[in-house]
Every structure is written in C-alpha cells, then in structure tokens.
Design a protein around this motif. Structure first.
Motif, short mmCIF file in Angstrom:
data_model
loop_
_atom_site.label_atom_id
_atom_site.label_comp_id
_atom_site.label_asym_id
_atom_site.label_seq_id
_atom_site.Cartn_x
_atom_site.Cartn_y
_atom_site.Cartn_z
N PRO A 1 -3.07 8.42 -3.89
CA PRO A 1 -2.35 7.56 -4.82
C PRO A 1 -2.54 7.95 -6.29
O PRO A 1 -3.63 8.34 -6.71
CB PRO A 1 -2.93 6.17 -4.53
CG PRO A 1 -3.32 6.23 -3.10
CD PRO A 1 -3.85 7.63 -2.90
N MET A 2 -1.46 7.81 -7.04
CA MET A 2 -1.49 8.03 -8.48
C MET A 2 -2.49 7.06 -9.11
O MET A 2 -2.56 5.88 -8.74
CB MET A 2 -0.09 7.82 -9.06
CG MET A 2 0.03 8.02 -10.55
SD MET A 2 -0.16 9.75 -11.03
CE MET A 2 0.13 9.62 -12.80
N GLN A 3 -3.24 7.56 -10.08
CA GLN A 3 -4.32 6.79 -10.70
C GLN A 3 -3.86 6.29 -12.08
O GLN A 3 -3.88 7.03 -13.06
CB GLN A 3 -5.58 7.64 -10.77
CG GLN A 3 -6.09 8.00 -9.38
CD GLN A 3 -7.07 9.16 -9.30
OE1 GLN A 3 -7.21 9.79 -8.25
NE2 GLN A 3 -7.74 9.48 -10.38
N PRO B 1 -4.18 0.99 0.17
CA PRO B 1 -3.28 2.14 0.09
C PRO B 1 -3.17 2.87 1.43
O PRO B 1 -4.11 2.89 2.21
CB PRO B 1 -3.94 3.03 -0.97
CG PRO B 1 -5.39 2.65 -0.92
CD PRO B 1 -5.42 1.19 -0.59
N TRP B 2 -2.01 3.47 1.65
CA TRP B 2 -1.76 4.20 2.91
C TRP B 2 -2.71 5.38 3.06
O TRP B 2 -3.02 5.81 4.17
CB TRP B 2 -0.31 4.67 2.96
CG TRP B 2 0.01 5.81 2.04
CD1 TRP B 2 0.31 5.73 0.72
CD2 TRP B 2 0.04 7.20 2.38
NE1 TRP B 2 0.52 6.99 0.19
CE2 TRP B 2 0.38 7.91 1.19
CE3 TRP B 2 -0.19 7.92 3.54
CZ2 TRP B 2 0.48 9.30 1.16
CZ3 TRP B 2 -0.07 9.31 3.51
CH2 TRP B 2 0.26 9.98 2.33
N LEU B 3 -3.17 5.93 1.92
CA LEU B 3 -4.13 7.03 1.90
C LEU B 3 -5.19 6.66 0.87
O LEU B 3 -4.88 6.18 -0.21
CB LEU B 3 -3.43 8.33 1.51
CG LEU B 3 -4.23 9.63 1.59
CD1 LEU B 3 -4.63 9.94 3.03
CD2 LEU B 3 -3.42 10.81 1.01
N SER C 1 -11.06 11.94 10.06
CA SER C 1 -10.25 10.77 10.41
C SER C 1 -9.58 10.15 9.20
O SER C 1 -8.59 9.42 9.33
CB SER C 1 -11.11 9.72 11.11
OG SER C 1 -12.13 9.24 10.26
N SER C 2 -10.08 10.42 8.00
CA SER C 2 -9.47 9.87 6.78
C SER C 2 -8.23 10.64 6.36
O SER C 2 -7.49 10.17 5.49
CB SER C 2 -10.49 9.89 5.63
OG SER C 2 -11.58 9.04 5.90
N GLY D 1 0.78 -1.23 0.00
CA GLY D 1 0.00 0.00 0.00
C GLY D 1 0.81 1.27 0.00
O GLY D 1 0.25 2.37 0.08
N ILE D 2 2.13 1.13 -0.10
CA ILE D 2 3.04 2.28 -0.08
C ILE D 2 3.88 2.25 -1.35
O ILE D 2 4.47 1.21 -1.70
CB ILE D 2 3.96 2.24 1.17
CG1 ILE D 2 3.11 2.34 2.44
CG2 ILE D 2 4.99 3.36 1.11
CD1 ILE D 2 3.91 2.13 3.72
#
Length: 559
Positions: free
Chosen positions: A421-423, A437-439, A382-383, A26-27
């Motif tokens: 994250p890049m799409q 993903p981390w975010l 929180s996100s 996820g990173i």
C-alpha cells in the motif's frame, strides 16, 4: 494526445489496488485516485497510467480480465471511472489504461463459450490442442508462472494454452473475429475519453503454429514458453493491423511491454512508422537475472551492466522515443535494488532520479517512488500474494535452497515489493485504509510517507517536482527532445555520465553510482551547476562522494 504533448510529458503509474482506499475494505479504489489528483497535479505529472481496474477474479491482480468493458466492483463503478476521466482532464492530466491482449481470465464470457463445446463459434478464439497421445500435454512448454503451459479441460477433453497463470488462457490472434472484437473494445474506451494504452505482454500474441517441443532447459523436462511464443515470426503483421484497425490514428498514446524484441528491430516497433509510441526495455532492470530467469540463480551486476543497455538504447534512437523508468508494478523498488544497504535515503534516491530523467524519452514515476518507498521483507512466504513469488519460492526449495535462502531471493525480487500500500502519512496502515489492507503495509511507513517526506527540507518529493519543471523548461525541452546523446566515462564501473547537446546548448550529468568515494575530472569550467545533491560540487571538484550527482549546463536556469 499529440506528439508534442507526450514528448514533453511525465507519466505516473498507479496500481489501483494499492493506491488509496476510501471505503475501508482494504482495497484501493477509483474514488481514492480522484481524491489524490491534486497531489499528482502538484507533483507536475501529465499522464496517469492505470494498471487494470477491470472485473477480475484476481488470480494475477487484475491482469486476468473477465470483462474488458467493466469495472471491478471493489474498485468502484463505471460512473467513478467517468468522473476520474473528467476530473483528471479538468486538471490537464490524461488517463492511459492497461490493455491486456495476450489473454483473458478463464471467467471471461468469451472463454466460457469457447470451453462449452468443440463446435462453439468462439472455440477458436483461444488456443486448444489435444494431448501428445501418451496422456501428457501437447508439448513441453513451461508457463512463465511455472508448470506446464497447458491446462486440461475435462468438458471437451482438450488442453488450452496459457503463457502465464492457468486462469489466464491465451487468445488466438489467428482468429479474425476475435481480433475484430478486440478492436471494437479499444474504440469503445477511446470514445470514453482515455488518451491511450499501455499494452501488456504484446510480444506473446504470435505462437509457433507447429507447437513443437524443444530441448528441455530444466530438471522438470520442460522449456520456457518464450521459445515458441515470444516475438515469433509473423508478429509484425498482427501489430500493424492492431495499429491500423485498433488505435486507428496517430494521436493515441501507446506504450508497449514488448520483451524479446531484438535491439536492431526496436525502431521497427516505435516512431512514425512503428507500431507504438514507445516501448519498455528490460535489460537495465533485469540485470540480476540469468537466462533461466530463476531467482535463486540471480547474478551479481556492475554499474557498467546497468548503464550499457541504457546508453546503447539512447544511441539507437533516431526517429523513435524511449519509455524511461527504474521501477514499476513488476519490478522491485529502485532504492532497494540499485543502492547499497546503508545508503538508501534521499541523497541516493535523488541521484537515481537524475540519472534517467534527462535521457531522450518519457519518464515514468511509479507510485511511492517519489517518496523513496523500499522493498518489503515479510518474515514468511504466506504473507506474499504474488503468484510468481510463490512459484519461485517453491522452485528454489525444490532445487536445494533452504527456506531462509529461498525467502531472501523473494525479498530481492518479489513483485509484491512495489505492490504494498501507498504510504500517505504516519497513521495506522500509512493512511492507505481504515481497514485491513489486502497486502501488509511496509513496516517503515511511520518514517517513509508523503506527509513526512513533503515536510522535510530538500525532500525527494520536492526534488521530483523541480526535476520535472527543469525538464519542461522552454530552454531545456529542445535538448531533451532533440539533443544528441554522448556517453562519458563509458567503461568506468563507478560513474554514470552523459551529455545531451542541441545546437549550442548542453546538459551534462555526472553520478557516482556506488557506495565508494571516487575521483573525477569534470572539465566543465564554462558551465553552470544546475543542481547537485552535494552543495560542495563544482567544475573544479576532484571527488564524488557515494551516490553524489551533479548536472552542468550552459543554459541559465535557477533551480
């Protein structure tokens, strides 16, 4: 990197944590960047600026470095870094890395030693002070991340200074041994093969030695730390030494994040006799901030507010060179910031690109900008990962805003807007990772992604490719590098327009920066339309539709 190279270059910024994950944790990682080098080569860029990849506890997503000469394990290994440098060089792409010199992590070995005892040899490598005598910190300075800029250390019964997060203690640039260690680290990376450095928050390294309290600027009784730590008298001595002993020779590419530099001093910082190759200016991207920098006090802005600092900067540049950008890892997405809701699509994104790409300077593209990525609107605080966003949210609540209002400010300004994250495609998580993903990925990834955008006719990605090629064309490059700058429609609050002239060659850009249809007289009868996002535009046109642009030139060029 020689001057002739970087003046003809385009830079692509990568935020490693969010670019491409190859191991499913996820990173994003360094192998993920290597896997996308051909994508970047195809885009046409020449330099990659890597945000921090060093070991870090990630209190500020890598800008809290615990080892200047290591690799964060979640990003890969030093062998991966060596391979990235090699594979990029093989594709004629140079690597520029982030150099964070104002502070380290509190988990850096230097700070561990500094905080071990009052008489430790590295004690003075950081800034320590006793309290005010009344049980409080040395002064009323507020950190840029909120709260006191001083953190209490129980082991030695003193406070250390931090301009940013409490886990980012400031280095003491008055200590020559510390400076020497910094320069040795820079030389080590240069021998590794990096072409240069993006220098983070460099105008904070000089402090007011008296460390006085100032009149409070908020209800918390504190004052922004900028009063005693931003661009202070004497900083130029440090910067000159950094140039001479750190960077050492003129072929090191350096771009400085240098807030607080007065407009009339900018050319002292850049150019042949300056400290850096170029620097980032902020007025055109901070146009919605008040002097307090409180997001809940954001102000409305006009097209005139946007173009004036850019035009003023272009006029100032004589010997110097500019870093041209409209978004980065600290700023919202340009489509969401500058374009009226309902018009955030390829047409307006092409206009944004054209507006800044033909100015004097080196253009920067932030990852995802080339496909039109936008801000994210998470439904709950929180996100959000960004420490500044969480602080600003709490600050807004404490000053009377509702949760809904506070969150709306975060949607507009959060640094997480450009850290999602890049799409890459329309698969789960946008093709960024096979894990979690981390975010959280922006929910629009099924429509906005590299695969979908590249397949579209007249795509934004293709437009950036062609814009880069146009800028580098042998007939155009001298106009970009040496051409005079003339502002047009300067007081107009709809149109952004300017002319670049070198010898007998000209390039002129007109852009409607609004969602309104506006009248315009081009007066370009003897000029070719190089490109426009409206096929009907020509020298005799009388109107610009919302977010239309057109570029005229007397240089023959087939777009």
């Amino acid at each position: 990197m020689k001057e002739s190279e970087w003046k003809n270059a385009v830079v692509y910024q990568i935020y490693p944590k969010s670019f491409n994950d190859t191991n499913g944790d996820g990173i994003g990682d360094l192998p993920g960047i290597i896997a996308k080098l051909d994508y970047l080569k195809d885009l046409g860029i020449d330099i990659i600026w890597l945000s921090p990849f060093f070991p870090s506890p990630m209190a500020d997503n890598g800008y809290d470095i615990s080892d200047y000469q290591g690799i964060e394990p979640s990003f890969g290994t030093m062998e991966d870094m060596d391979r990235l440098l090699f594979e990029a060089y093989r594709r004629d792409i140079r690597i520029v890395i982030d150099l964070v010199l104002n502070h380290t992590s509190d988990e850096h070995d230097w700070f561990k030693e500094s905080s071990a005892s009052l008489d430790n040899p590295k004690r003075d490598w950081y800034i320590w002070r006793s309290g005010d005598g009344n049980g409080g910190p040395p002064n009323n300075w507020r950190s840029n991340f909120g709260g006191s800029a001083w953190e209490w250390d129980e082991r030695t019964n003193q406070y250390y200074l931090h301009v940013f997060d409490k886990k980012q203690p400031d280095l003491n640039w008055e200590n020559k041994d510390m400076r020497k260690a910094i320069y040795q680290m820079i030389h080590w990376w240069m021998k590794k093969g990096v072409a240069g450095f993006r220098v983070d928050a460099i105008t904070y390294i000089k402090k007011n030695k008296e460390f006085p309290s100032f009149e409070a600027d908020g209800s918390d009784g504190m004052v922004t730390i900028d009063k005693g730590s931003l661009n202070q008298p004497g900083i130029k001595k440090h910067l000159q030494e950094l140039k001479e002993k750190g960077f050492r020779h003129d072929e090191v590419f350096t771009v400085a994040e240098a807030p607080g530099v007065p407009a009339d001093e900018i050319e002292d910082y850049i150019g042949e006799h300056g400290f850096f190759t170029m620097l980032f200016e902020f007025d055109h991207v901070d146009l919605d901030l008040t002097a307090s920098a409180k997001w809940y006090e954001m102000k409305e802005w006009t097209v005139h507010d946007f173009k004036k600092p850019l035009f003023d900067s272009q006029r100032r540049l004589q010997e110097g060179w500019s870093a041209l950008y409209i978004e980065n890892h600290d700023q919202p997405r340009s489509l969401s910031r500058f374009i009226h809701e309902g018009f955030r699509h390829t047409h307006s994104a092409q206009m944004l690109a054209a507006v800044y790409f033909l100015m004097k300077g080196t253009p920067y593209i932030y990852q995802g900008q080339e496909i039109g990525m936008t801000n994210v609107e998470y439904p709950d605080i929180s996100s959000y990962n960004d420490a500044v966003s969480r602080h600003q949210y709490d600050y807004a609540l404490a000053n009377g805003c509702s949760e809904e209002e506070a969150l709306a400010f975060i949607w507009k300004r959060s640094r997480d807007n450009t850290r999602t994250p890049m799409q890459w495609d329309d698969s789960q998580q946008g093709g960024f990772t096979e894990g979690s993903p981390w975010l959280e990925t922006n929910s629009n990834y099924p429509e906005v992604n590299v695969k979908t955008v590249k397949a579209a006719s007249n795509s934004l990605y293709t437009f950036y490719q062609k814009l880069i090629a146009f800028r580098k064309h042998t007939a155009v490059a001298p106009i970009i590098e040496k051409g005079a700058f003339q502002a047009l429609f300067e007081e107009d609050d709809h149109i952004v327009a300017y002319k670049r002239t070198y010898e007998n060659q000209e390039i002129t850009l007109y852009a409607n920066f609004t969602a309104e249809r506006v009248p315009v007289s081009f007066n370009e009868e003897n000029r070719q339309v190089i490109v426009s996002n409206n096929d009907g535009l020509g020298p005799d046109s009388l109107w610009l539709e919302p977010y239309d642009f057109v570029i005229f030139s007397n240089v023959h060029y087939e777009w």
